[in-house]
Design a protein around this motif. Sequence first.
Motif, PDB file in Angstrom:
ATOM      1  N   THR A 163       0.818  -1.221   0.000  1.00 43.39           N
ATOM      2  CA  THR A 163       0.000   0.000   0.000  1.00 43.39           C
ATOM      3  C   THR A 163       0.849   1.267   0.000  1.00 43.39           C
ATOM      4  N   PRO A 164       1.902   1.396   0.833  1.00 46.75           N
ATOM      5  CA  PRO A 164       2.724   2.609   0.758  1.00 46.75           C
ATOM      6  C   PRO A 164       3.434   2.790  -0.577  1.00 46.75           C
ATOM      7  N   ALA A 165       3.767   1.695  -1.265  1.00 48.70           N
ATOM      8  CA  ALA A 165       4.439   1.830  -2.557  1.00 48.70           C
ATOM      9  C   ALA A 165       3.508   2.409  -3.610  1.00 48.70           C
ATOM     10  N   LEU A 166       2.233   2.015  -3.584  1.00 43.48           N
ATOM     11  CA  LEU A 166       1.270   2.528  -4.568  1.00 43.48           C
ATOM     12  C   LEU A 166       0.689   3.883  -4.170  1.00 43.48           C
ATOM     13  N   ARG A 167       0.729   4.190  -2.875  1.00 42.99           N
ATOM     14  CA  ARG A 167       0.214   5.469  -2.360  1.00 42.99           C
ATOM     15  C   ARG A 167      -1.201   5.755  -2.861  1.00 42.99           C
ATOM     16  N   PRO A 168      -2.140   4.850  -2.567  1.00 47.46           N
ATOM     17  CA  PRO A 168      -3.519   5.079  -3.021  1.00 47.46           C
ATOM     18  C   PRO A 168      -4.211   6.116  -2.149  1.00 47.46           C
ATOM     19  N   GLU A 185      -1.164   5.723   6.771  1.00 49.80           N
ATOM     20  CA  GLU A 185      -0.252   4.616   6.495  1.00 49.80           C
ATOM     21  C   GLU A 185       0.930   5.073   5.643  1.00 49.80           C
ATOM     22  N   SER A 186       0.659   5.878   4.617  1.00 51.00           N
ATOM     23  CA  SER A 186       1.748   6.357   3.756  1.00 51.00           C
ATOM     24  C   SER A 186       2.681   7.289   4.517  1.00 51.00           C
ATOM     25  N   VAL A 222       7.358  -6.281  -6.857  1.00 52.28           N
ATOM     26  CA  VAL A 222       6.658  -5.826  -8.075  1.00 52.28           C
ATOM     27  C   VAL A 222       5.996  -4.482  -7.839  1.00 52.28           C
ATOM     28  N   TYR A 223       5.256  -4.359  -6.742  1.00 47.54           N
ATOM     29  CA  TYR A 223       4.570  -3.100  -6.477  1.00 47.54           C
ATOM     30  C   TYR A 223       5.549  -1.984  -6.133  1.00 47.54           C
ATOM     31  N   ASN A 224       6.684  -2.333  -5.568  1.00 48.97           N
ATOM     32  CA  ASN A 224       7.698  -1.314  -5.299  1.00 48.97           C
ATOM     33  C   ASN A 224       8.240  -0.742  -6.606  1.00 48.97           C
ATOM     34  N   VAL A 256      -3.397  -5.043  -0.224  1.00 49.16           N
ATOM     35  CA  VAL A 256      -3.970  -3.775  -0.652  1.00 49.16           C
ATOM     36  C   VAL A 256      -5.459  -3.856  -0.469  1.00 49.16           C
ATOM     37  N   GLU A 257      -6.040  -2.937   0.280  1.00 46.38           N
ATOM     38  CA  GLU A 257      -7.464  -2.995   0.565  1.00 46.38           C
ATOM     39  C   GLU A 257      -8.266  -2.879  -0.734  1.00 46.38           C
TER      40      GLU A 257
END
Length: 408
Positions: free
Chosen positions: A262-267, A273-274, A358-360, A404-405
């Motif tokens: 989740t922090p890597a995608l910063r939704p 959290e970010s 991958v998400y990073n 990821v929620e």
Amino acid sequence: MTDAQQLFDYARKQFTEIADDVERHFEQVAGQLREWMPADTPFARQLPVPKRLPPPTTLQIVQRWISRHKGLSAAAIAFLVTGSIGTFIYIRNNGSKRKRRARRSASGARTDVVVIAGAVANPITSGLYLDLERRGFVVYVVANTSEDEQYIRAQSRIDLLPLQLDLVDPCTAQDQVARFRALLERDHHAFDGAEPHRLLMAGLIMVPDTQSMPARIEDISSEEWSDALNAKVLNTIATTQLFMPSIIEHKAKVLLLTPSVTPALRPPMHAIESTTYGALEGFSASMAAELKQDGVSVSQFKLGNIEIPSVTIKQRREGVPQPRLKGTPLRVLHDSVFDALVSQRPSRTFHVGRGSLVYNIIGSWMPPTIIGWMMGAGRKPEVVQNARDEAMQSSQGSLTWERVEQEA
């Protein structure tokens, strides 16, 4: 013969004589110049050096050999590929099957001490300190409250001990850490008549709970921001500062475990959290640079989707649909943490769990517009206030911290 023809022959004869005289004159002048000028002058004409082809390079020799032996080359390449894959699988299977046990003294007593700081009831944290105790470490779990201390003692493990640490009162916390340092400095006896041995601090493992329920920024109160930063960031920093003298003295490893998907995608809807993840990552990078000159290594574990047995059983009992792709087994995380503790030069970053690496990469290289489209930008997630309040009050809200929620 007419007069015109005689005139034409006479003119041609005269022209030929003049041309011969001029040619003899130039040859005479050239001969004199060659006799007068030395041979090593730059004006002297030198014969061109015959060109030689350079010797073929190694690559050219290999290419020529492959072109002449195409069948043998194809067989050799196939053998190398299959052999490399087989070797990788063999090494990986042996690495996963080999026994990982902590060191012991000559009398058979445990000597390596690990301190774990984090949410005590968190499944990741509890599974980690129980596994390290089974592998032969003396594990101290930081307990900030009496409830945490009772929870640790309820595990009924001899070498799993609570370490009281009052972060509210700095003087009390320093006295508590001083007693811990005195425990490391004195001699211990496994039994009467056994050789004395001392305990060695192997590492400090920090598992801050950075999970938070989705919420819009305007809906997050200042008290929630303060509680989140104090519990997730400031407590981690204060705990590290208290153990810093022991870390430097024993050359202990420092491990920081944080979720990364989740922090890597910063939704959207994940500001807390970010923010906490960014603060912890910056603190880890700065600490690694400072402790490098003291011979202390700092490693950050970026966790992805990890399958926790207790969480999976609870979700099945509650009727939660199982994901199509299974997460990485929890054992992989435990093995990676053990390898980092006993390694001489552990890696700076560990990616453990499906989707972590991958998400990073996606979050670092892809434009934010594409990431927003992937996350379904424009849809407003429905936030259940009751579930959000319950998650902020209990560490059990981090049961799905590695995913990821779906609301995002």
